[in-house]
Motif scaffolding. Structure first.
Motif, mmCIF file in Angstrom:
data_model
loop_
_atom_site.group_PDB
_atom_site.id
_atom_site.type_symbol
_atom_site.label_atom_id
_atom_site.label_comp_id
_atom_site.label_asym_id
_atom_site.label_seq_id
_atom_site.Cartn_x
_atom_site.Cartn_y
_atom_site.Cartn_z
ATOM 1 N N SER A 174 12.431 60.051 96.648
ATOM 2 C CA SER A 174 11.191 60.168 97.810
ATOM 3 C C SER A 174 11.849 58.963 98.801
ATOM 4 O O SER A 174 11.478 58.859 99.948
ATOM 5 C CB SER A 174 9.977 59.842 97.617
ATOM 6 O OG SER A 174 9.479 58.594 96.828
ATOM 7 N N SER A 175 12.811 58.158 98.418
ATOM 8 C CA SER A 175 13.371 57.239 99.428
ATOM 9 C C SER A 175 13.808 57.816 100.494
ATOM 10 O O SER A 175 14.543 58.723 100.832
ATOM 11 C CB SER A 175 14.588 56.514 98.501
ATOM 12 O OG SER A 175 15.348 55.575 99.382
ATOM 13 N N LEU A 232 8.682 68.981 91.723
ATOM 14 C CA LEU A 232 8.936 69.400 93.026
ATOM 15 C C LEU A 232 8.364 68.556 93.987
ATOM 16 O O LEU A 232 9.197 68.452 94.971
ATOM 17 C CB LEU A 232 8.520 70.794 93.182
ATOM 18 C CG LEU A 232 9.443 72.055 92.719
ATOM 19 C CD1 LEU A 232 9.103 73.368 92.751
ATOM 20 C CD2 LEU A 232 10.883 71.633 93.080
ATOM 21 N N PRO A 233 7.271 68.089 93.922
ATOM 22 C CA PRO A 233 6.756 67.106 95.098
ATOM 23 C C PRO A 233 7.658 65.614 95.238
ATOM 24 O O PRO A 233 7.849 65.266 96.404
ATOM 25 C CB PRO A 233 5.430 66.546 94.594
ATOM 26 C CG PRO A 233 4.748 68.002 93.841
ATOM 27 C CD PRO A 233 6.111 68.366 93.152
ATOM 28 N N PHE A 234 8.081 65.391 94.007
ATOM 29 C CA PHE A 234 9.251 64.302 94.321
ATOM 30 C C PHE A 234 10.616 64.761 94.710
ATOM 31 O O PHE A 234 10.904 63.933 95.223
ATOM 32 C CB PHE A 234 9.564 63.772 92.725
ATOM 33 C CG PHE A 234 8.115 62.962 92.071
ATOM 34 C CD1 PHE A 234 8.040 61.622 92.121
ATOM 35 C CD2 PHE A 234 7.251 63.762 91.492
ATOM 36 C CE1 PHE A 234 6.873 61.074 91.772
ATOM 37 C CE2 PHE A 234 6.142 63.095 90.866
ATOM 38 C CZ PHE A 234 6.002 61.703 90.862
ATOM 39 N N LEU A 235 10.843 65.723 94.450
ATOM 40 C CA LEU A 235 12.197 66.456 94.539
ATOM 41 C C LEU A 235 12.472 66.749 96.349
ATOM 42 O O LEU A 235 13.218 66.823 97.018
ATOM 43 C CB LEU A 235 12.407 67.599 93.876
ATOM 44 C CG LEU A 235 13.297 67.308 92.659
ATOM 45 C CD1 LEU A 235 13.508 68.631 91.695
ATOM 46 C CD2 LEU A 235 14.898 66.590 92.774
ATOM 47 N N SER A 236 11.048 67.246 96.634
ATOM 48 C CA SER A 236 11.173 67.604 98.103
ATOM 49 C C SER A 236 12.034 66.941 99.288
ATOM 50 O O SER A 236 12.803 67.565 99.947
ATOM 51 C CB SER A 236 9.809 67.983 98.562
ATOM 52 O OG SER A 236 9.166 69.076 97.835
ATOM 53 N N LEU A 239 20.846 57.553 98.814
ATOM 54 C CA LEU A 239 20.102 57.477 97.650
ATOM 55 C C LEU A 239 19.185 58.844 97.343
ATOM 56 O O LEU A 239 19.490 59.508 97.116
ATOM 57 C CB LEU A 239 19.627 56.284 97.252
ATOM 58 C CG LEU A 239 20.618 55.245 97.235
ATOM 59 C CD1 LEU A 239 19.661 53.930 96.853
ATOM 60 C CD2 LEU A 239 21.651 55.419 95.850
ATOM 61 N N GLY A 240 17.816 58.776 98.021
ATOM 62 C CA GLY A 240 16.927 59.670 97.879
ATOM 63 C C GLY A 240 16.880 60.581 98.981
ATOM 64 O O GLY A 240 15.929 61.428 98.847
ATOM 65 N N GLY A 241 17.382 60.507 100.038
ATOM 66 C CA GLY A 241 17.116 61.182 101.208
ATOM 67 C C GLY A 241 17.903 62.625 101.003
ATOM 68 O O GLY A 241 18.386 63.006 99.939
ATOM 69 N N THR A 242 18.059 63.220 102.115
ATOM 70 C CA THR A 242 18.945 64.536 102.107
ATOM 71 C C THR A 242 20.279 64.527 101.612
ATOM 72 O O THR A 242 20.649 65.640 101.344
ATOM 73 C CB THR A 242 18.577 65.278 103.559
ATOM 74 O OG1 THR A 242 19.292 64.515 104.429
ATOM 75 C CG2 THR A 242 17.115 65.485 103.733
#
Length: 166
Positions: A24-25, A56-60, A30-33
């Motif tokens: 979710s960063s 899925l909420p973490f991965l979105s 790292l954690g973005g798109t």
């Protein structure tokens, strides 16, 4: 016998991305798109019903720019489950696989990716398995009995270990 007489395998995931809140960063490296974009644009997300719902909420945030589809491995990494996953990958025209979950989910995702010659990223939801890291998949019967394992030629291209998800 000297250690040098034994074969040495230097096998590890090509990239290990780990940290608290990494999925979710806001950091697009790292954690973005951009996290998964380097592997393709049409991932098939493979996991179990429960692990997909939790993850899925973490991965979105990390998959928001991708065209995704989900598929479950049913209850075991079996021949019939793999056949169903191949159908889902065909229907979605997947260009890479993201395996999400514990050992059986990740084994199914890795074997699917190998059979389709696609890149694989693993997202473990359990700290009690090495399946996100290893170049091996175990195959079970539809009744859950171990049948055989498949040694894979390489480890996943990427493992994303989000401490918040695990």
């Amino acid at each position: 016998m000297a250690l040098s007489t034994f074969p040495v395998l230097n096998i590890a995931p090509a990239q290990v991305i780990r940290g608290k809140g990494i999925l979710s960063s806001g950091d697009t490296n790292l954690g973005g798109t951009n996290l998964f974009n380097r592997l393709g644009c049409r991932p098939l997300l493979v996991g179990g019903d429960r692990s997909l719902n939790v993850a899925l909420p973490f991965l979105s945030p990390a998959i928001s720019s991708l065209e995704t589809a989900t598929a479950t491995y049913q209850k075991d990494c079996s021949e019939s489950a793999l056949a169903s996953l191949h159908q889902a990958a065909d229907a979605h025209q997947a260009d890479f696989i993201i395996g999400i979950g514990g050992g059986k989910a990740l084994d199914a995702a890795k074997l699917l990716a190998y059979q389709r010659q696609l890149p694989i990223a693993t997202v473990p939801t359990s700290a009690a398995t090495c399946a996100g890291w290893t170049a091996l998949s175990n195959v079970y019967s539809d009744d859950g009995a171990f049948l055989y394992d498949v040694g894979l030629p390489r480890c996943p291209e990427m493992i994303v270990l989000d401490y918040d998800l695990v």
